[in-house]
Motif scaffolding. Structure first.
Motif, PDB file in Angstrom:
ATOM      1  N   ILE A  81      57.299  81.910  46.139  1.00 25.39           N
ATOM      2  CA  ILE A  81      56.184  82.770  45.757  1.00 25.39           C
ATOM      3  C   ILE A  81      55.260  81.983  44.827  1.00 25.39           C
ATOM      4  O   ILE A  81      55.713  81.374  43.869  1.00 25.39           O
ATOM      5  CB  ILE A  81      56.689  84.050  45.063  1.00 25.39           C
ATOM      6  N   PRO A  82      53.976  81.955  45.110  1.00 23.95           N
ATOM      7  CA  PRO A  82      53.048  81.159  44.287  1.00 23.95           C
ATOM      8  C   PRO A  82      52.839  81.771  42.905  1.00 23.95           C
ATOM      9  O   PRO A  82      53.020  82.974  42.740  1.00 23.95           O
ATOM     10  CB  PRO A  82      51.755  81.204  45.107  1.00 23.95           C
ATOM     11  N   PRO A  83      52.455  80.919  41.926  1.00 20.58           N
ATOM     12  CA  PRO A  83      52.240  79.474  42.048  1.00 20.58           C
ATOM     13  C   PRO A  83      53.562  78.735  42.140  1.00 20.58           C
ATOM     14  O   PRO A  83      54.553  79.183  41.574  1.00 20.58           O
ATOM     15  CB  PRO A  83      51.498  79.127  40.766  1.00 20.58           C
ATOM     16  N   SER A  84      53.545  77.618  42.850  1.00 20.69           N
ATOM     17  CA  SER A  84      54.779  76.871  43.096  1.00 20.69           C
ATOM     18  C   SER A  84      54.535  75.397  42.842  1.00 20.69           C
ATOM     19  O   SER A  84      53.618  74.809  43.424  1.00 20.69           O
ATOM     20  CB  SER A  84      55.227  77.099  44.546  1.00 20.69           C
ATOM     21  N   ILE A  85      55.360  74.794  42.002  1.00 21.74           N
ATOM     22  CA  ILE A  85      55.208  73.363  41.707  1.00 21.74           C
ATOM     23  C   ILE A  85      55.433  72.513  42.961  1.00 21.74           C
ATOM     24  O   ILE A  85      54.652  71.594  43.231  1.00 21.74           O
ATOM     25  CB  ILE A  85      56.140  72.964  40.551  1.00 21.74           C
ATOM     26  N   PRO A  86      56.481  72.779  43.789  1.00 20.44           N
ATOM     27  CA  PRO A  86      56.615  72.000  45.030  1.00 20.44           C
ATOM     28  C   PRO A  86      55.418  72.129  45.965  1.00 20.44           C
ATOM     29  O   PRO A  86      55.087  71.173  46.672  1.00 20.44           O
ATOM     30  CB  PRO A  86      57.884  72.587  45.673  1.00 20.44           C
ATOM     31  N   MET A  87      54.769  73.286  45.980  1.00 22.24           N
ATOM     32  CA  MET A  87      53.574  73.436  46.819  1.00 22.24           C
ATOM     33  C   MET A  87      52.430  72.564  46.312  1.00 22.24           C
ATOM     34  O   MET A  87      51.647  72.021  47.109  1.00 22.24           O
ATOM     35  CB  MET A  87      53.142  74.907  46.872  1.00 22.24           C
ATOM     36  N   VAL A  88      52.324  72.432  44.999  1.00 18.75           N
ATOM     37  CA  VAL A  88      51.314  71.535  44.425  1.00 18.75           C
ATOM     38  C   VAL A  88      51.586  70.105  44.885  1.00 18.75           C
ATOM     39  O   VAL A  88      50.669  69.382  45.311  1.00 18.75           O
ATOM     40  CB  VAL A  88      51.314  71.613  42.880  1.00 18.75           C
TER      41      VAL A  88
ATOM     42  N   GLY B 219      50.766  69.671  48.535  1.00 14.49           N
ATOM     43  CA  GLY B 219      49.318  69.617  48.717  1.00 14.49           C
ATOM     44  C   GLY B 219      48.759  68.250  48.391  1.00 14.49           C
ATOM     45  O   GLY B 219      47.885  67.735  49.100  1.00 14.49           O
ATOM     46  N   VAL B 220      49.267  67.630  47.316  1.00 13.08           N
ATOM     47  CA  VAL B 220      48.800  66.299  46.918  1.00 13.08           C
ATOM     48  C   VAL B 220      49.228  65.249  47.948  1.00 13.08           C
ATOM     49  O   VAL B 220      48.428  64.435  48.400  1.00 13.08           O
ATOM     50  CB  VAL B 220      49.340  65.930  45.511  1.00 13.08           C
ATOM     51  N   VAL B 221      50.516  65.269  48.332  1.00 12.23           N
ATOM     52  CA  VAL B 221      51.049  64.246  49.239  1.00 12.23           C
ATOM     53  C   VAL B 221      50.520  64.433  50.665  1.00 12.23           C
ATOM     54  O   VAL B 221      50.174  63.456  51.343  1.00 12.23           O
ATOM     55  CB  VAL B 221      52.589  64.274  49.249  1.00 12.23           C
ATOM     56  N   GLY B 222      50.459  65.688  51.119  1.00 14.77           N
ATOM     57  CA  GLY B 222      50.060  65.964  52.497  1.00 14.77           C
ATOM     58  C   GLY B 222      48.586  66.221  52.682  1.00 14.77           C
ATOM     59  O   GLY B 222      48.146  66.588  53.783  1.00 14.77           O
ATOM     60  N   SER B 223      47.794  66.050  51.611  1.00 21.39           N
ATOM     61  CA  SER B 223      46.335  66.294  51.664  1.00 21.39           C
ATOM     62  C   SER B 223      46.031  67.692  52.204  1.00 21.39           C
ATOM     63  O   SER B 223      45.132  67.878  53.031  1.00 21.39           O
ATOM     64  CB  SER B 223      45.634  65.224  52.522  1.00 21.39           C
ATOM     65  N   ALA B 224      46.810  68.669  51.744  1.00 22.09           N
ATOM     66  CA  ALA B 224      46.611  70.058  52.154  1.00 22.09           C
ATOM     67  C   ALA B 224      46.029  70.846  50.981  1.00 22.09           C
ATOM     68  O   ALA B 224      46.194  70.477  49.824  1.00 22.09           O
ATOM     69  CB  ALA B 224      47.945  70.676  52.589  1.00 22.09           C
ATOM     70  N   SER B 225      45.365  71.940  51.289  1.00 24.30           N
ATOM     71  CA  SER B 225      44.791  72.788  50.250  1.00 24.30           C
ATOM     72  C   SER B 225      45.907  73.479  49.467  1.00 24.30           C
ATOM     73  O   SER B 225      46.712  74.212  50.049  1.00 24.30           O
ATOM     74  CB  SER B 225      43.866  73.839  50.874  1.00 24.30           C
ATOM     75  N   ILE B 226      45.957  73.244  48.161  1.00 24.36           N
ATOM     76  CA  ILE B 226      46.983  73.882  47.330  1.00 24.36           C
ATOM     77  C   ILE B 226      46.746  75.391  47.281  1.00 24.36           C
ATOM     78  O   ILE B 226      47.692  76.186  47.323  1.00 24.36           O
ATOM     79  CB  ILE B 226      46.968  73.275  45.917  1.00 24.36           C
TER      80      ILE B 226
ATOM     81  N   GLN C  21      51.996  66.799  65.582  1.00 24.24           N
ATOM     82  CA  GLN C  21      52.065  66.412  66.997  1.00 24.24           C
ATOM     83  C   GLN C  21      52.705  67.521  67.831  1.00 24.24           C
ATOM     84  O   GLN C  21      52.369  67.703  69.003  1.00 24.24           O
ATOM     85  CB  GLN C  21      52.863  65.115  67.143  1.00 24.24           C
ATOM     86  N   LEU C  22      53.613  68.279  67.220  1.00 29.14           N
ATOM     87  CA  LEU C  22      54.256  69.396  67.924  1.00 29.14           C
ATOM     88  C   LEU C  22      53.391  70.650  67.939  1.00 29.14           C
ATOM     89  O   LEU C  22      53.756  71.655  68.549  1.00 29.14           O
ATOM     90  CB  LEU C  22      55.597  69.725  67.256  1.00 29.14           C
ATOM     91  N   GLY C  23      52.246  70.597  67.233  1.00 27.39           N
ATOM     92  CA  GLY C  23      51.334  71.732  67.220  1.00 27.39           C
ATOM     93  C   GLY C  23      51.451  72.638  66.003  1.00 27.39           C
ATOM     94  O   GLY C  23      50.855  73.715  65.973  1.00 27.39           O
ATOM     95  N   TYR C  24      52.214  72.213  64.979  1.00 27.55           N
ATOM     96  CA  TYR C  24      52.377  73.018  63.770  1.00 27.55           C
ATOM     97  C   TYR C  24      51.181  72.828  62.842  1.00 27.55           C
ATOM     98  O   TYR C  24      50.687  71.710  62.664  1.00 27.55           O
ATOM     99  CB  TYR C  24      53.670  72.647  63.033  1.00 27.55           C
ATOM    100  N   ASP C  25      50.732  73.926  62.281  1.00 29.55           N
ATOM    101  CA  ASP C  25      49.679  73.874  61.267  1.00 29.55           C
ATOM    102  C   ASP C  25      50.257  73.199  60.015  1.00 29.55           C
ATOM    103  O   ASP C  25      51.371  73.511  59.601  1.00 29.55           O
ATOM    104  CB  ASP C  25      49.235  75.296  60.934  1.00 29.55           C
ATOM    105  N   PRO C  26      49.510  72.279  59.378  1.00 30.47           N
ATOM    106  CA  PRO C  26      50.037  71.596  58.183  1.00 30.47           C
ATOM    107  C   PRO C  26      50.424  72.546  57.052  1.00 30.47           C
ATOM    108  O   PRO C  26      51.393  72.287  56.326  1.00 30.47           O
ATOM    109  CB  PRO C  26      48.872  70.685  57.761  1.00 30.47           C
ATOM    110  N   ILE C  27      49.676  73.651  56.901  1.00 30.56           N
ATOM    111  CA  ILE C  27      50.018  74.638  55.860  1.00 30.56           C
ATOM    112  C   ILE C  27      51.334  75.329  56.207  1.00 30.56           C
ATOM    113  O   ILE C  27      52.223  75.477  55.360  1.00 30.56           O
ATOM    114  CB  ILE C  27      48.888  75.672  55.691  1.00 30.56           C
TER     115      ILE C  27
END
Length: 426
Positions: A150-157, A160-167, A350-356
């Motif tokens: 449940i956000p906020p989440s330190i692993p999600m941060v 987001g940094v490593v995977g260039s995803a929106s935190i 590559q398998l079609g999964y959304d990065p988020i």
């Protein structure tokens, strides 16, 4: 051969009980000496540049916010509100504990912090109300793992940094999976409590009682609304939200609830600094470790090997799930995300999964590692509170492991559980 030295030395350091952050750094250093392909300053450079990130600044501020709110009377008021809602039901005290952990998860962003803040209050309280001590302890340990979902989440941060995803998108996407994990734990708790005869309080609930508890906890309940509303509304970034959470927590603890004293602040700052230092050492050394893997093209080799096993996306994602479950038993969540995201994310895309969506899968999967030995950080924290051995808790927590596993499979194969709220804003 270089990769074998890297993983082999890392395994040796773990076996001799070297802390994981130090083990990652030493394994990288040993491999640099062995290969001679990189200069020694490579490790020092990565330790500095890996933490030189504006989004990553959210981590120490969320840690500090969790410390402030844990000592500022917020956790106790959250429990009183949850207890007013369900306290008179079968297993009401235990269910209220899980709900409190879910509320606190929306403040702290950390599993162990949630266990420490809630466990100190609720484990003795459940035992006093007739609950088995083992069950009371694993309820808190398991529910504490929701702290990273449940956000906020330190692993999600970190993802987001490593995977260039929106935190911000990661935070929104984690809401429904976090609630799902909490509900699965509540379902097992209700069943077990009914079987063992753990009754609720004799006091009848009423709208007046719930309203009074809600009003008393309103400042605590507003925190996730402000954080997530501000991020999703474009008012501030996740890093700025973390700073606002600190300021809000100080105002609530010092002046509104008046349970946090100015004399307590040095210890709060020291505790949060210690936790932050531990996290950032792991971030730095894990980044260097992962960068070395990339230079040696290990991610490409692993990706090719996994895709060569089968072209069926279900088989591949199940293999990834099994890998993450295994890794979560012995590796810190943050280190696992930093090292494995560059390897697994391209496969998932590559398998079609959304990065988020895939980020949520990783976080939920690795959250299970908080209650699985030998690492099982939440079990160690809960053990310290209750005095029960890790072996005893490891057996008692098994039903909660399966509850989380079922939730993970649902999140994996029903993408809309993660992406539905994002689609509303799109």
């Amino acid at each position: 051969m270089t990769a074998a030295v890297l993983f082999g030395s890392f395994a040796v350091f773990l076996l001799i009980s070297v802390p994981i952050g130090i083990a990652l750094g030493l394994a990288t250093l040993v491999t640099i000496f062995f290969s001679g392909s990189l200069p020694i300053p490579f490790l020092m450079k990565e330790l500095v540049t890996s933490v030189d990130s504006f989004p990553l600044m959210a981590v120490p501020f969320f840690i500090l916010a969790g410390e402030i709110m844990g000592k500022g009377g917020i956790s106790e008021r959250l429990f009183k509100f949850a207890n007013a809602l369900v306290g008179n039901k079968t297993g009401g005290f235990a269910i209220a504990t899980i709900i409190t952990c879910m509320f606190f998860a929306a403040i702290s962003g950390s599993g162990p912090a949630t266990v420490a803040a809630i466990g100190g209050i609720m484990i003795p309280a459940m035992v006093r109300n007739g609950y088995d001590k083992k069950f009371a302890t694993v309820v808190v340990a398991a529910a504490g793992s929701i702290g990273v979902i449940i956000p906020p989440s330190i692993p999600m941060v970190i993802y987001g940094v490593v995977g260039s995803a929106s935190i911000g998108d990661m935070f929104i996407a984690g809401i429904i999976p976090g609630l799902l994990v909490g509900l699965s734990m509540i379902a097992w708790t209700y069943y077990y409590s009914k079987k063992k005869g753990f009754k609720g309080t004799a006091e009848p609930t009423s709208l007046k009682k719930i309203s009074a508890a809600f009003w008393d906890a309103k400042w605590a309940l507003l925190i996730p609304v402000i954080i997530l509303g501000g991020i999703y509304g474009g008012i501030f970034t996740p890093t700025e939200a973390a700073v606002i959470a600190v300021v809000y927590g100080l105002i609530a603890g010092l002046f509104i609830y008046s349970e946090l004293k100015f004399k307590d602040l040095p210890k709060v700052l020291a505790d949060s600094a210690l936790t932050t230092a531990t996290v950032l050492i792991i971030v730095g050394t894990a980044t260097a470790f992962g960068r070395f893997l990339t230079i040696e093209q290990v991610p490409n080799k692993i990706a090719s090997a996994m895709l060569s096993i089968s072209d069926n996306s279900i088989v591949i994602i199940l293999l990834i799930t099994i890998l993450l479950l295994i890794v979560g038993t012995f590796m810190d969540t943050l280190a696992a995300i930093i090292i494995l995201t560059p390897i697994l994310l391209p496969i998932a895309v590559q398998l079609g999964y959304d990065p988020i969506h895939f980020g949520i899968l990783m976080v939920v999967n690795l959250a299970i590692g908080f209650i699985t030995p030998p690492l099982g950080v939440n079990l160690f924290v809960a053990s310290g509170i209750s005095g029960l051995s890790i072996e005893t808790l490891s057996k008692a927590v098994i039903p909660f492991f399966f509850a989380m596993l079922i939730s993970l499979l649902l999140v994996t194969f029903i993408p809309q559980l993660s992406l539905f709220l994002l689609s509303l804003g799109g």
